[in-house]
Design an enzyme around this catalytic site. Sequence first.
Site, PDB file in Angstrom:
ATOM      1  N   HIS A   1      33.801 109.497 -31.974  1.00 44.69           N
ATOM      2  CA  HIS A   1      33.314 108.119 -32.017  1.00 44.69           C
ATOM      3  C   HIS A   1      32.506 107.921 -33.294  1.00 44.69           C
ATOM      4  CE1 HIS A   1      32.775 104.252 -30.254  1.00 44.69           C
ATOM      5  NE2 HIS A   1      31.525 104.384 -29.902  1.00 44.69           N
TER       6      HIS A   1
ATOM      7  N   ASP B   1      24.997 100.097 -25.080  1.00 48.35           N
ATOM      8  CA  ASP B   1      25.706  99.761 -23.839  1.00 48.35           C
ATOM      9  C   ASP B   1      25.869 100.978 -22.934  1.00 48.35           C
ATOM     10  OD1 ASP B   1      27.419 100.615 -25.940  1.00 48.35           O
ATOM     11  OD2 ASP B   1      29.177  99.882 -24.868  1.00 48.35           O
ATOM     12  N   HIS B   2      25.401 102.142 -23.409  1.00 50.76           N
ATOM     13  CA  HIS B   2      25.484 103.350 -22.588  1.00 50.76           C
ATOM     14  C   HIS B   2      24.121 103.883 -22.151  1.00 50.76           C
ATOM     15  CE1 HIS B   2      29.869 104.000 -23.108  1.00 50.76           C
ATOM     16  NE2 HIS B   2      29.628 103.172 -24.097  1.00 50.76           N
TER      17      HIS B   2
END
Lengths: 302, 302
Positions: free
Chosen positions: A143, A67-68
Amino acid sequence: MMKFEVTILGSSSATPVFNRNPSAQLLNCNEKCYLIDCGEGTQQQLAKFNLKAARIDYIFISHLHGDHYFGLIGLLSSLHLNGRIKPMQIFGPKALLEILEIQFKYSDTVLRYPIEFFPIEADEPKLIFENSDLTVKTIVLNHRIPTTGFLFQQKKRQRKLIKDKAENVPMAYYTALKKGMDVELPDGEILRSEDYTVAADAPRSYAYCSDTLFDESYLPTIMGCDTLYHEATFMHDLLDRARETHHTTAQQAAEVANIIGAKKLLIGHFSSRYKTLQMLFEEAQAGFENTELAVEGRTFQL
Amino acid sequence: MMKFEVTILGSSSATPVFNRNPSAQLLNCNEKCYLIDCGEGTQQQLAKFNLKAARIDYIFISHLHGDHYFGLIGLLSSLHLNGRIKPMQIFGPKALLEILEIQFKYSDTVLRYPIEFFPIEADEPKLIFENSDLTVKTIVLNHRIPTTGFLFQQKKRQRKLIKDKAENVPMAYYTALKKGMDVELPDGEILRSEDYTVAADAPRSYAYCSDTLFDESYLPTIMGCDTLYHEATFMHDLLDRARETHHTTAQQAAEVANIIGAKKLLIGHFSSRYKTLQMLFEEAQAGFENTELAVEGRTFQL
């Protein structure tokens, strides 16, 4: 005043939903364009908001969750097909280049423009870019895979000449006066910088914290920054879920803004469980008054 | 009548422009969903048209130019994040799996559902898939890199029982009657299939010709197919450009439809030079009356 603004192209975490696209932001500093993350559909979002992809010269990818970055290969391909020849600088995890190259290879594509790739290691905060307008430092986030945010800091600008007064001064002395130095003329007269110049706008800073567990490790890097973008994937009632997935709640994002003394907080990267965002906004704003939702199409002056 | 329809998710060639997305189509045959190509933004297009990505069980990728597959990794990732557990069958060039796997590897993703990958070689037309509803054959196209189209052919269906008449016949004989066989009862009475059944709808076929130079090599494979989707990247005044880039003009697409005796022609994969599509439509329709523009959101009964 030098332009320093960011336009949000995507605000969704993980998957696109409810017309929210995955993460991407376009930073404009002094008419130079910096793309921050590039989720799927970023090139379509740029077109939608009348932003020219061709103007982007620098791309920063925070980490290799799709998603990045899933939109990067499409954006780079379109620039090639549209005739770009000027270089593109890309900053991201080392494997990103491998991922791009394998796709260019099998489509038999030789880009017309050079990619200058700068691998990022997420081990400690580093200065990774600098030009006459700003510096970019990595923010080491916490993360599930190596992830860095990015701190964009404008450079201190020289003092500005006061036109009316400066026209009686030989131009040879301008540089010194703008640097804040007083000048002695041949006849012994002293020209004081503060009489002929005014201070430039204070340099401003923008921190982009994409995906992270809320912890103290990255706070020193962003201490005192003016505008903080911070992910706020969940409401605080899902704190356990946030911890488990290495994400942040809206309440925690506000806490970060308070601790570092930010002037403004932008929250984004919203979970697909939230059809509307009002409650996330209210939760963050309860903790930090000057909060805004970083949603598609909004532009924030930094 | 068994459902057999295709919904267009993208109609743009090379790059997304003018709200036209890159190639993707969703075929629904008897409530099973087959995705044909998957350009960037396909998952967003599915959502836009209220089509459930979760219902897709088969994906066919024609070739490895990005406008035909850059959306696949995002679609597969979202299905994973949304909890899919049933297998996904993917048919495409061998290197596609390598491209997917490297991206899953660096995002530390282990899919919750199995991918069953079937590599396609673009050397000769082959049967690559078959179930109770249809068969899928490759169409070997002539493009700059190995490319196949796909021919979806419904199977011949059994005859259908005439309910009023069949209720007086023991069920044990139904199968034979539906197969068109006459049946002899123990008392010697003959039940003729044609008295108790009617013919099923004729099987229909759909040919998807994604990117190709117009030549005769692939025509035998699609001869007689009912609905032909054919790329029509350029107007015929750009024939030289079409040849150079191994693409087809609208006039040529109509010619293909005529040669193979199609009942309907859908044209798509439009160059970004055409802001509107009316002239492409008119050029194709001048050569083949029953032409339609395969544009985003339109569903065609096949």
